[in-house]
Each structure stands twice: as C-alpha cells, then as structure tokens.
Design an enzyme around this catalytic site. Structure first.
Site, PDB file in Angstrom:
ATOM      1  N   GLN A 165       0.761  -1.337  -0.041  1.00 27.49           N
ATOM      2  CA  GLN A 165      -0.068   0.517  -0.243  1.00 27.49           C
ATOM      3  C   GLN A 165       1.055   1.589   0.092  1.00 27.49           C
ATOM      4  OE1 GLN A 165      -1.577   0.547   3.568  1.00 27.49           O
ATOM      5  NE2 GLN A 165      -2.879   2.207   3.185  1.00 27.49           N
ATOM      6  N   GLY A 166       0.882   2.114  -1.041  1.00 29.83           N
ATOM      7  CA  GLY A 166       1.638   3.284  -1.383  1.00 29.83           C
ATOM      8  C   GLY A 166       0.633   4.249  -1.214  1.00 29.83           C
TER       9      GLY A 166
ATOM     10  N   SER B  37       1.514   6.505   2.242  1.00 34.31           N
ATOM     11  CA  SER B  37       2.197   7.673   3.238  1.00 34.31           C
ATOM     12  C   SER B  37       3.413   8.421   2.044  1.00 34.31           C
ATOM     13  CB  SER B  37       3.380   7.038   4.892  1.00 34.31           C
ATOM     14  OG  SER B  37       1.924   6.605   5.294  1.00 34.31           O
TER      15      SER B  37
ATOM     16  N   GLU C 128      -9.534  -1.665   6.879  1.00 34.87           N
ATOM     17  CA  GLU C 128      -8.473  -1.938   7.409  1.00 34.87           C
ATOM     18  C   GLU C 128      -8.521  -2.151   9.490  1.00 34.87           C
ATOM     19  OE1 GLU C 128      -5.002   0.954   7.283  1.00 34.87           O
ATOM     20  OE2 GLU C 128      -3.768  -1.235   7.869  1.00 34.87           O
TER      21      GLU C 128
HETATM   22  C1  LIG Z   1       4.303  -0.329  10.902  1.00 41.40           C
HETATM   23  C2  LIG Z   1       3.933   0.219  10.292  1.00 41.40           C
HETATM   24  C3  LIG Z   1       3.659  -0.334   9.206  1.00 41.40           C
HETATM   25  C4  LIG Z   1       3.355   0.865   8.256  1.00 41.40           C
HETATM   26  N1  LIG Z   1       2.469   0.412   6.505  1.00 41.40           N
HETATM   27  C5  LIG Z   1       3.124   1.212   6.061  1.00 41.40           C
HETATM   28  C6  LIG Z   1       2.478   0.824   4.644  1.00 41.40           C
HETATM   29  O1  LIG Z   1       2.438   0.112   3.902  1.00 41.40           O
HETATM   30  N2  LIG Z   1       1.526   1.822   3.547  1.00 41.40           N
HETATM   31  C7  LIG Z   1       1.754   2.965   3.892  1.00 41.40           C
HETATM   32  O2  LIG Z   1       1.704   4.013   2.964  1.00 41.40           O
HETATM   33  N3  LIG Z   1       2.277   3.185   5.037  1.00 41.40           N
HETATM   34  C8  LIG Z   1       2.314   2.628   6.376  1.00 41.40           C
HETATM   35  N4  LIG Z   1       2.549   3.578   7.554  1.00 41.40           N
HETATM   36  C9  LIG Z   1       2.659   4.621   7.841  1.00 41.40           C
HETATM   37  C10 LIG Z   1       1.682   4.617   8.337  1.00 41.40           C
HETATM   38  O3  LIG Z   1       0.121   5.383   7.929  1.00 41.40           O
HETATM   39  C11 LIG Z   1       2.128   6.484   9.270  1.00 41.40           C
HETATM   40  O4  LIG Z   1       3.358   6.375   9.652  1.00 41.40           O
HETATM   41  C12 LIG Z   1       0.751   7.055   9.684  1.00 41.40           C
HETATM   42  O5  LIG Z   1       0.195   7.699   9.284  1.00 41.40           O
HETATM   43  C13 LIG Z   1       1.237   8.674  10.338  1.00 41.40           C
HETATM   44  O6  LIG Z   1       2.434   9.425   9.628  1.00 41.40           O
HETATM   45  P1  LIG Z   1       3.682   9.683   9.328  1.00 41.40           P
HETATM   46  O7  LIG Z   1       5.092   8.998   9.805  1.00 41.40           O
HETATM   47  O8  LIG Z   1       4.456  10.782   8.273  1.00 41.40           O
HETATM   48  O9  LIG Z   1       3.474  10.849  11.144  1.00 41.40           O
HETATM   49  P2  LIG Z   1       3.391  12.587  11.722  1.00 41.40           P
HETATM   50  O10 LIG Z   1       1.689  12.359  10.280  1.00 41.40           O
HETATM   51  O11 LIG Z   1       3.819  13.486  10.717  1.00 41.40           O
HETATM   52  O12 LIG Z   1       2.778  12.601  13.053  1.00 41.40           O
HETATM   53  C14 LIG Z   1       4.110  12.573  13.744  1.00 41.40           C
HETATM   54  C15 LIG Z   1       3.301  12.866  14.684  1.00 41.40           C
HETATM   55  O13 LIG Z   1       2.560  14.054  15.133  1.00 41.40           O
HETATM   56  C16 LIG Z   1       1.399  13.972  15.055  1.00 41.40           C
HETATM   57  N5  LIG Z   1       0.407  15.031  14.496  1.00 41.40           N
HETATM   58  C17 LIG Z   1       0.171  14.737  12.609  1.00 41.40           C
HETATM   59  N6  LIG Z   1      -0.607  15.665  12.613  1.00 41.40           N
HETATM   60  C18 LIG Z   1      -1.840  15.662  13.644  1.00 41.40           C
HETATM   61  C19 LIG Z   1      -2.562  16.952  13.728  1.00 41.40           C
HETATM   62  N7  LIG Z   1      -2.949  16.789  12.743  1.00 41.40           N
HETATM   63  N8  LIG Z   1      -2.990  17.019  15.045  1.00 41.40           N
HETATM   64  C20 LIG Z   1      -2.645  16.210  15.959  1.00 41.40           C
HETATM   65  N9  LIG Z   1      -1.016  15.218  15.726  1.00 41.40           N
HETATM   66  C21 LIG Z   1      -0.986  15.359  14.539  1.00 41.40           C
HETATM   67  C22 LIG Z   1       1.174  12.304  14.985  1.00 41.40           C
HETATM   68  O14 LIG Z   1      -0.928  12.019  15.134  1.00 41.40           O
HETATM   69  C23 LIG Z   1       2.071  11.346  15.324  1.00 41.40           C
HETATM   70  O15 LIG Z   1       2.431  11.680  16.589  1.00 41.40           O
HETATM   71  C24 LIG Z   1       2.607   2.208   8.453  1.00 41.40           C
HETATM   72  C25 LIG Z   1       3.068   2.499  10.025  1.00 41.40           C
HETATM   73  C26 LIG Z   1       3.931   1.935  10.646  1.00 41.40           C
HETATM   74  C27 LIG Z   1       4.676   1.919  11.581  1.00 41.40           C
END
Ligand SMILES: Cc1cc2nc3c(=O)[nH]c(=O)nc-3n(C[C@H](O)[C@H](O)[C@H](O)COP(=O)(O)OP(=O)(O)OC[C@H]3O[C@@H](n4cnc5c(N)ncnc54)[C@H](O)[C@@H]3O)c2cc1C
Length: 398
Positions: free
Chosen positions: A138-139, A141, A256
C-alpha cells in the site's frame, strides 16, 4: 450438511457454526505441521522463514476454500457471516498458526477492488491475491505526507495515453516482496488537496521502481522506502475514478482499522493468558500493583473483544465502518501497549525467564516493540481522537 467444495458445513444452517469450529480444529491439526516445516513454535523464525510460513498458510487456507470466508462467492469467498471469520481467526491463533501473509492485499486492496474496482479488475486481481500468488503493498504515506495524506506530492502524468508515476513513498509494508502497489498519486494541480488524488495499480517489478528496505530496531525489514521514476502503471490502472482516490482511501482505511483487529484482538487475549500463567507460577516474585495491572488489561481485552465482534457484525450486515471503529482502534492500541509494558516489567522480575513455563511465552521483546507501532499505523491515535472529537462528538474543529 456439507459443502462439496471444501468440506465446510452449509452456511444456511445456523447450528453449523460449532461443526465448522470442529472442522477448522481438525484441519489446523493436519495442516499446520506442513506450514511450519522444520520449525515448530515457539522457536522464533527468521524474517524470511516467517514470510515463507505465512505464505504457505495463506495458500493452505485458499486451497481449503477458507481464504476469505466473508467475501462474495463470485470472487472466491463464501459470503459467510462474520462469525465464521471469527471462529477461524480464534482457532488459528490458538493453534499457533502464522498471521496472514498477504494482509495488505486482504485488508485494504480487496475491499477497495470489491467496492470501487471494475469487473475486469476484480476478475484479474482478486483470485491471485487470495491465493497469495500475487502480493500487494500500500503506497499511501510519503516523507512529507503521513497524517496529512491530502498533501501527498507523488505525481501521475498521462504520457502517450498511459499513466506514469514519479515520486517517493515510505513505510511501505511488504514492498520488497510485492508484485503490485495500491498507490495514491496526485492527478490534480499541486495544492489541489484531497480533490486531486487518484488510486492506481502499479506493478512493482519494473525499472521505474526502486525499493530500499528500512531496518528496524527489531531487525525486521518489513517496510521500505519506494522510489518511483516515471514508473509504468498496470493496464486499466485507476481504481474508481480519476480524482476519486481520497474518498476511496478513507473508506478502505476504515475497513483496515476494523477487520484487521479480528485476529489481533485474539492474539492479544492469548498473550494476556500467557502472562497470567507466568504470574501465577511465579506468584511470589510479582508485586501487588502488577497484579492489578494484569486484571486491568484483562478487563480491557474482554471489552475490546466484544467491541470488535459487535463492529464486525455491523459490517457483516452491510454497515460501513464508522466512529466506533476509530474508537476501537485507539482502545486496541492502548491495550496492546499496556500489555507490552506489563510483560516487560513482569519478565524482568521472574527468577529464570529462559526456562520452564516461559518457554511457551511469546517473544516479549518483539511483542513490546510491535505494540509501539500500533498507535501509528492505520492512522495515529492523535488523528483518531481528532476524528472522534469532530465527527463523533461534534466538538468544534481546531
Ligand atoms: C508498522 C507500520 C507499518 C506501516 N505500513 C504502511 C504501509 O504499508 N503503507 C503506507 O502508506 N504507510 C504505512 N505506514 C505509515 C503510517 O500510515 C504513517 O506512519 C502514519 O500515517 C503517520 O504518518 P507519519 O509517520 O508521517 O507521522 P506524522 O503525520 O508526521 O505525525 C507525527 C506525529 O504528529 C502527530 N500529528 C500529526 N498531525 C497531527 C494533527 N493534525 N493533530 C494532532 N497530532 C498530529 C501524529 O499523531 C504523530 O504523533 C506504516 C507505519 C507503521 C508504523
């Protein structure tokens, strides 16, 4: 009554659920030794061996006709009530079966294809996905678009009538072994937000796609960075409509969050059972406050089990995932992390954790590290809370 395709008792007969449980137990007993191969639990497998086991299990389930019990029959399912999936998940977890291999495909891609895909796409992709012949990732992020998914910048452009994709994805689970990516890209102008996003099918094995694995603290390389340079898309690559990717993505992320919790909740309950066993055996080593914590996580796990079953039954009756599923996801990740914390504390107090009863324990370090990720994937807890506040409670937007 027995269905002649797989030996599954007839779905028309309500009393058949118990018979199905028996059938599943017998099947697991016969099947799991060949799934495990030379490696019988609780020995911890390497990542490659673990993936091979999971793939064998997906294939065995598919061969038995149990790969997707609740899917429509036209696409390889049995149109069974969700209780049947629950029985299978419970018995599989109890018997020590591996988790599903093609879980991104099963949990996100298949609901998207079934709900939004064309008939040709369903016929082309659902069968091989179910048989674990084709693996999906799933692409969504990107380095600068995680929670703020509407800000994604990977672009799709029409070149000689074919869509080509350029950009970068990150945290893409299973991408190193995937055949296809279910990918969101921008087809609208820069800054078009959620309105300019489209969902594509992108073959992973091509020159325009480079996968760079990310090694985690637990040594796993399950997710990777994915670089796309004018990557080709599949024939008939758009799922749904051009510009309709946001609605589609939000809907499947709801699935999901809800359906994936089925097996996870059962496995959490089993971990608590293992912990209870260890605490009872080494009663004198464990102080009273930790016993209180154990009672607390057990209560949470029981409540969680009921909530998951209730939401899945609603989905089985055709209801779309809603605020209740956002709430359950937060409750699950908090409970999982509480069990992870408790497990490490208890383990540190036990006299000889390497011997005796604890040979049967899950790998608590791995369990603990896994629990930390649960409040991030499928939407972070903070984002879930905002959704609950605004859409569930009607509180003012921040
Ligand atoms: C084990 C694992 C598997 C994954 N697999 C996939 C995958 O297969 N495909 C894929 O596309 N992605 C995948 N992900 C990514 C996941 O969807 C993202 O990590 C997640 O959506 C958070 O995005 P980010 O890491 O950019 O953090 P950010 O969005 O940068 O957030 C960082 C922190 O800030 C907080 N934050 C951000 N915005 C706000 C707001 N508006 N209000 C309050 N708090 C906020 C967040 O809650 C978090 O604590 C995976 C992640 C993990 C850990």
């Amino acid at each position: 009554m027995v269905d002649d395709r797989s030996g599954t008792p007839s779905l028309d007969d309500d009393s058949a659920l118990d018979a199905f449980r028996e059938e599943v137990r017998r099947w697991l007993e016969c099947t799991l030794p060949s799934v495990w191969g030379a490696l019988t639990p609780p020995v911890r497998p390497s990542e490659a061996v673990d993936m091979a086991m999971r793939r064998r299990f997906d294939r065995a389930l598919h061969a038995a006709g149990w790969g997707a019990l609740s899917w429509p029959t036209a696409y390889g399912g049995r149109a069974a009530p969700i209780e049947w999936e629950l029985v299978l998940a419970e018995e599989a977890a109890l018997a020590g079966a591996p988790e599903r291999f093609n879980r991104v495909g099963l949990g996100i891609v298949a609901p998207a294809l079934i709900q939004y895909g064309s008939e040709a796409q369903k016929q082309r992709y659902l069968g091989p996905l179910l048989a674990a012949e084709e693996v999906w990732c799933q692409g969504f992020s990107e380095p600068d678009a995680g929670s703020d998914l509407a800000g994604l910048s990977t672009r799709a452009e029409l070149v000689d009538g074919r869509w080509r994709i350029t950009g970068q994805k990150v945290w893409t689970t299973l991408s190193a072994v995937a055949d296809f990516c279910f990918l969101l890209a921008r087809t609208g102008e820069a800054g078009s937000g959620h309105r300019g996003i489209t969902a594509f099918i992108v073959p992973m094995r091509q020159d325009g796609v480079v996968v760079r694995p990310i090694r985690q603290i637990n040594d796993s390389t399950e997710f990777s960075e994915v670089f796309l340079d004018a990557a080709e898309t599949a024939p008939e690559p758009v799922i749904g409509t051009v510009g309709g990717g946001w609605r589609l993505a939000m809907s499947v992320l709801g699935y999901e969050r809800s359906t994936n919790l089925l097996g996870r909740q059962v496995r959490l309950a089993l971990a608590i059972r293992a912990l209870r066993h260890a605490v009872s055996t080494y009663r004198d080593s464990v102080p009273e406050p930790l016993l209180d914590d154990l009672v607390d996580v057990w209560i949470r796990s029981e409540a969680l089990g009921r909530a998951v079953r209730e939401h899945l039954a609603e989905i089985g009756r055709g209801q779309a995932p809603g605020i209740g599923d956002n709430a359950t996801k937060v409750y699950w990740s908090e409970t999982y992390q509480a069990v992870g914390d408790l497990a490490l504390q208890v383990r540190g107090l036990l006299p000889d954790p390497a011997h005796g009863l604890l040979d049967d324990e899950p790998d608590w370090y791995d369990f603990y590290l896994g629990s930390r990720a649960s409040s991030i994937y499928a939407g972070t807890d903070q984002i879930q809370r905002t959704i609950i506040a605004e859409r569930g409670l009607g509180l003012p937007r921040r």
